[in-house]
Design a protein around this motif. Structure first.
Motif, PDB file in Angstrom:
ATOM      1  N   UNK A 145       0.822  -1.214   0.000  1.00 18.27           N
ATOM      2  CA  UNK A 145       0.000   0.000   0.000  1.00 18.27           C
ATOM      3  C   UNK A 145       0.852   1.258   0.000  1.00 18.27           C
ATOM      4  N   UNK A 146       2.077   1.176   0.521  1.00 16.98           N
ATOM      5  CA  UNK A 146       2.942   2.336   0.498  1.00 16.98           C
ATOM      6  C   UNK A 146       3.654   2.583   1.815  1.00 16.98           C
ATOM      7  N   UNK A 147       4.151   3.800   1.959  1.00 15.93           N
ATOM      8  CA  UNK A 147       5.030   4.186   3.067  1.00 15.93           C
ATOM      9  C   UNK A 147       4.247   4.826   4.209  1.00 15.93           C
ATOM     10  N   UNK A 148       4.639   4.448   5.438  1.00 15.94           N
ATOM     11  CA  UNK A 148       4.165   5.142   6.639  1.00 15.94           C
ATOM     12  C   UNK A 148       5.382   5.464   7.492  1.00 15.94           C
ATOM     13  N   UNK A 149       5.390   6.632   8.159  1.00 14.93           N
ATOM     14  CA  UNK A 149       6.512   6.930   9.064  1.00 14.93           C
ATOM     15  C   UNK A 149       6.532   5.965  10.238  1.00 14.93           C
TER      16      UNK A 149
ATOM     17  N   UNK B 179       0.660   5.867  -6.753  1.00 17.13           N
ATOM     18  CA  UNK B 179       0.439   7.018  -5.870  1.00 17.13           C
ATOM     19  C   UNK B 179      -1.034   7.398  -5.788  1.00 17.13           C
ATOM     20  N   UNK B 180      -1.796   7.134  -6.830  1.00 13.88           N
ATOM     21  CA  UNK B 180      -3.212   7.499  -6.843  1.00 13.88           C
ATOM     22  C   UNK B 180      -4.032   6.673  -5.860  1.00 13.88           C
ATOM     23  N   UNK B 181      -3.446   5.610  -5.339  1.00 18.45           N
ATOM     24  CA  UNK B 181      -4.161   4.793  -4.348  1.00 18.45           C
ATOM     25  C   UNK B 181      -4.109   5.403  -2.954  1.00 18.45           C
ATOM     26  N   UNK B 182      -3.313   6.437  -2.775  1.00 17.20           N
ATOM     27  CA  UNK B 182      -3.156   7.051  -1.457  1.00 17.20           C
ATOM     28  C   UNK B 182      -4.465   7.672  -0.982  1.00 17.20           C
ATOM     29  N   UNK B 183      -4.790   7.418   0.284  1.00 22.80           N
ATOM     30  CA  UNK B 183      -5.971   8.018   0.911  1.00 22.80           C
ATOM     31  C   UNK B 183      -5.511   8.791   2.140  1.00 22.80           C
ATOM     32  N   UNK B 184      -6.253   9.825   2.537  1.00 17.64           N
ATOM     33  CA  UNK B 184      -5.872  10.597   3.722  1.00 17.64           C
ATOM     34  C   UNK B 184      -5.734   9.698   4.954  1.00 17.64           C
TER      35      UNK B 184
END
Length: 303
Positions: free
Chosen positions: A183-187, A254-259
């Motif tokens: 899903x991507x990156x999280x801090x 990147x378009x899969x990113x949600x707030x």
């Protein structure tokens, strides 16, 4: 008186070693046979000449070996430079193919493993929903942000954020299989899913991502700690066993990113291309060593 007469008359007597000793007017005279000294002289000359010839021959052989041994240096560096020219052509073509592949239109995800092997970095589209209860975490990871990386270019210290990539099972309703989605990156402070509940999508969605294959552990990279759910490299077989999914993996775009959720688009598609530096280095060494060899063995100019 008889003794003095013999001395004055120069009476001669034979002495050993081929010498004839005579006394005349009270002064002794010694005559050496000319044949003996000539023979000794010839033997000495032959020995000296043989030693000189042997030494000169040995030195000449050493010089030849040294000369052509040093000649291997410019020859070797020339071939290494030429090899790097070919490697650079191959790398440029690979980069062009990769850029073309990632920019292509998404296709429906195939589930045939043999077909997937030919589709790495190819965009695919799927429809389904996430199972957030089986998240995996690949860390440490820095966020892929081309704009930030461009601003940090040339700086000694990078300002890239450090955290983890969140890998979540995704059930494809149209295919009837469950795959793995990055899903991507999280801090680091957001790795715990309870800190980002707003980003835990429950609805069925359409998703686009790049196909990724399994990777082998690189040197100095720790082993995956399955018990603690800490992953350091992409081992699809192990990840699939833990989550009960198919060993199919895509990086969400990147378009899969949600707030509040992971930041998508975390695929690094750049390849290192340092072959031009190697070309300059090897050809430079070839030119320098060729010049030195020419001065030493052709012009015979001492260093």
């Amino acid at each position: 008186m008889m003794g003095w007469g013999r001395l004055l008359l120069g009476a001669s007597c034979q002495i050993p070693n081929g010498l004839v000793r005579r006394k005349s007017f009270g002064y002794p005279l010694i005559k050496v046979h000319s044949g003996l000294i000539q023979q000794n002289k010839e033997i000495c000359l032959r020995l000296c000449k043989h030693r000189s010839t042997t030494a000169a021959s040995a030195k000449s052989e050493e010089d030849v070996v040294f000369k052509w041994g040093l000649f291997l240096i410019p020859v070797t560096t020339f071939f290494l430079g030429t090899w790097q020219v070919q490697r650079r052509k191959w790398k440029l073509k690979l980069i062009a193919d990769l850029e073309s592949r990632t920019a292509s239109e998404p296709i429906s995800l195939p589930i045939d493993p043999m077909e997937l092997k030919e589709l790495e970095y190819r965009p695919v589209k799927v429809r389904g929903y996430f199972d957030h209860s089986k998240e995996l975490y690949v860390l440490p990871r820095s966020m892929v942000d081309p704009e930030q990386e461009a601003r940090d270019a040339g700086k000694l210290i990078s300002s890239a954020k450090i955290g983890a990539n969140v890998i979540t099972p995704f059930h494809c309703t149209d295919l009837g299989v469950t795959i793995l989605v990055n899903r991507g990156f999280v801090p680091k402070k957001k790795v715990n899913p309870e800190t980002r509940l707003k980003g835990q999508i429950q609805d069925e969605i359409d998703l686009v991502g790049l196909v990724r294959l399994s990777e082998t552990r690189k040197p100095f990279v720790p082993e995956n700690n399955i018990e603690k759910n800490l992953w350091h490299y992409r081992d699809l077989e192990a990840m699939a066993r833990v989550t009960g999914t198919q060993p199919i993996f895509i990086d969400a775009d990147f378009r899969s990113t949600v707030p509040g959720g992971p930041i998508g688009g975390q695929t690094r598609v750049t390849l290192r291309n340092e072959h031009l530096q190697y070309i300059v280095t090897w050809y430079g060494l070839c030119a320098a060593t060729s010049y030195l060899w020419y001065r030493k063995f052709i012009q015979k100019i001492p260093f």
